[in-house]
Enzyme design. Structure first.
Site, mmCIF file in Angstrom:
data_model
loop_
_atom_site.group_PDB
_atom_site.id
_atom_site.type_symbol
_atom_site.label_atom_id
_atom_site.label_comp_id
_atom_site.label_asym_id
_atom_site.label_seq_id
_atom_site.Cartn_x
_atom_site.Cartn_y
_atom_site.Cartn_z
ATOM 1 N N GLY A 12 0.778 -1.242 0.000
ATOM 2 C CA GLY A 12 0.000 0.000 0.000
ATOM 3 C C GLY A 12 0.807 1.289 0.000
ATOM 4 C CE1 TYR A 97 8.683 -7.930 -11.655
ATOM 5 C CE2 TYR A 97 8.133 -7.946 -14.002
ATOM 6 C CZ TYR A 97 7.983 -7.409 -12.737
ATOM 7 O OH TYR A 97 7.136 -6.369 -12.544
ATOM 8 N N PRO A 124 0.233 -4.320 -16.306
ATOM 9 C CG PRO A 124 1.078 -3.200 -14.423
ATOM 10 C CD PRO A 124 0.706 -4.568 -14.941
ATOM 11 C CG ASN A 126 8.516 -0.392 -18.842
ATOM 12 O OD1 ASN A 126 8.083 -1.282 -19.574
ATOM 13 N ND2 ASN A 126 9.763 -0.347 -18.437
ATOM 14 C CE LYS A 148 20.855 6.755 -14.595
ATOM 15 N NZ LYS A 148 21.355 5.664 -15.451
ATOM 16 N NE ARG A 169 11.507 -1.388 -21.829
ATOM 17 C CZ ARG A 169 12.284 -2.008 -22.722
ATOM 18 N NH1 ARG A 169 11.978 -1.970 -24.015
ATOM 19 N NH2 ARG A 169 13.356 -2.679 -22.340
HETATM 20 P P1 GDP Z 1 12.976 -1.285 -15.869
HETATM 21 O O1 GDP Z 1 12.261 -2.474 -15.311
HETATM 22 O O2 GDP Z 1 12.347 0.003 -15.505
HETATM 23 O O3 GDP Z 1 14.452 -1.322 -15.658
HETATM 24 O O4 GDP Z 1 12.713 -1.279 -17.420
HETATM 25 P P2 GDP Z 1 13.111 -2.236 -18.629
HETATM 26 O O5 GDP Z 1 13.881 -3.422 -18.150
HETATM 27 O O6 GDP Z 1 11.849 -2.462 -19.407
HETATM 28 O O7 GDP Z 1 14.032 -1.318 -19.531
HETATM 29 C C1 GDP Z 1 14.832 -0.308 -19.101
HETATM 30 C C2 GDP Z 1 15.518 0.332 -20.317
HETATM 31 O O8 GDP Z 1 16.010 1.622 -19.963
HETATM 32 C C3 GDP Z 1 16.731 -0.469 -20.820
HETATM 33 O O9 GDP Z 1 16.844 -0.296 -22.207
HETATM 34 C C4 GDP Z 1 17.894 0.236 -20.095
HETATM 35 O O10 GDP Z 1 19.125 0.095 -20.787
HETATM 36 C C5 GDP Z 1 17.432 1.691 -20.140
HETATM 37 N N1 GDP Z 1 17.961 2.543 -19.065
HETATM 38 C C6 GDP Z 1 18.663 3.699 -19.255
HETATM 39 N N2 GDP Z 1 19.051 4.232 -18.095
HETATM 40 C C7 GDP Z 1 18.519 3.444 -17.105
HETATM 41 C C8 GDP Z 1 18.536 3.500 -15.682
HETATM 42 O O11 GDP Z 1 19.098 4.385 -15.054
HETATM 43 N N3 GDP Z 1 17.872 2.507 -15.009
HETATM 44 C C9 GDP Z 1 17.227 1.481 -15.658
HETATM 45 N N4 GDP Z 1 16.577 0.542 -14.932
HETATM 46 N N5 GDP Z 1 17.200 1.386 -17.013
HETATM 47 C C10 GDP Z 1 17.847 2.356 -17.733
#
Ligand code: GDP
Length: 275
Positions: A12, A97, A124, A126, A148, A169
């Site tokens: 929650g 996952y 859902p 992202n 960042k 995405r």
């Molecule tokens: P997440 O579950 O939010 O990490 O999302 P996904 O796995 O679907 O994809 C994340 C995408 O964003 C990949 O292509 C990463 O290379 C890119 N990316 C760029 N910068 C970052 C960051 O700071 N954190 C994360 N998690 N992904 C990043």
């Protein structure tokens, strides 16, 4: 739903749970509903006796089960076992996952067959928004990018985006998801999962998303793409056709506006935000 429903929301205090609370507090409450939000601080759901105690206390008629182990690209990749491994074909970067999520659907169908329960799963795309985990190593992409970019502006350093920036995405604002989860609870009677996503045409690249974050933060320095880091899956396109069949006039918050709200929340709650 019948009179006086008690809805228990696990997880929650997380990204989606907080958004549901926000949406309810902003005009969505109903007198015949009592909402109870719980978090890991109150109950460890991996302990059966604690979970039973919680259910005996709350006596829910409905449950929105949001509590989960959450990681992001590297978290999912490095902790596949903890997310539940099984043989099969989902993308390597979120293997365990993905199967854990698929098994929820299998479980829901079994419960319905055996006990007649109406359990369903919401799928859902992202998600991002206030109360996200803004930690770069364990968090999701937009939380990580916001953190960042904020630090790069504050410290006068480069803003480093992982990968090439080309993956696509369908980003979903947590408050849009929350509105739709409340709708699912009240009106969606199927056991079959329902995908909640923006339109396929609204799919954007990580680079576009990073540029929008840069604008919202007001960062003026260099943006670097670190191609030593993984891109993960190139696209995860999902169709919202079914959702639109139920809600043909559905509108989502503009991505730029949702990012702005998230950045504003993050700046305001910098001290206590997860990061
Ligand atoms: P997440 O579950 O939010 O990490 O999302 P996904 O796995 O679907 O994809 C994340 C995408 O964003 C990949 O292509 C990463 O290379 C890119 N990316 C760029 N910068 C970052 C960051 O700071 N954190 C994360 N998690 N992904 C990043």
């Amino acid at each position: 739903m019948t009179s006086k429903n008690v809805i228990l929301v696990t997880g929650g205090e997380g990204l989606v749970g907080s958004a549901i609370k926000f949406v309810l507090d902003n005009g969505e409450t109903r007198t015949e509903e009592e909402w109870v939000f719980t978090s890991s601080k109150e109950c460890d759901l991996t302990k059966l006796t604690d979970t039973n105690k919680l259910f005996e206390k709350v006596k829910p008629t409905h449950v929105i089960h949001l509590a989960a182990k959450i990681g992001g690209l590297y978290g999912n990749l490095e902790n596949s076992l903890q997310y539940f491994i099984h043989d099969g074909p989902p993308h390597d970067s979120n293997f365990g996952y993905s199967y854990a999520k698929r098994m929820i659907d299998v479980l829901n169908k079994c419960y319905n067959k055996t006990y007649g329960d109406i359990f369903t799963s919401v799928v859902p795309t992202n998600v991002f928004g206030p109360h996200d985990n803004f930690n770069v190593e364990n968090g999701h992409v937009l939380g990580g990018l916001i953190h960042k970019a904020f630090c790069a502006k504050r410290d006068n350093t480069d803003f480093v985006v992982w990968g090439t920036g080309s993956p696509l995405r369908q980003f979903l604002y947590s408050r849009d998801l929350a509105r739709l989860m409340i709708w699912v609870l009240r009106s969606y009677e199927e056991i079959e999962p329902i995908i909640i996503s923006v339109n396929v045409e609204d799919e954007i690249s990580i680079k576009e998303a990073a540029e929008i974050v840069v604008k919202a933060i007001g960062f003026k320095g260099n943006v670097i793409y670190d191609t030593n880091k993984l891109d993960g899956q190139f696209r995860k396109t999902a169709s919202n056709r079914k959702l639109k069949t139920y809600l043909p006039n559905l509108k989502f918050t503009q991505f730029e506006d949702a990012i702005k709200e998230t950045v504003d929340w993050y700046m305001k709650h910098f001290e206590e935000a997860r990061k």
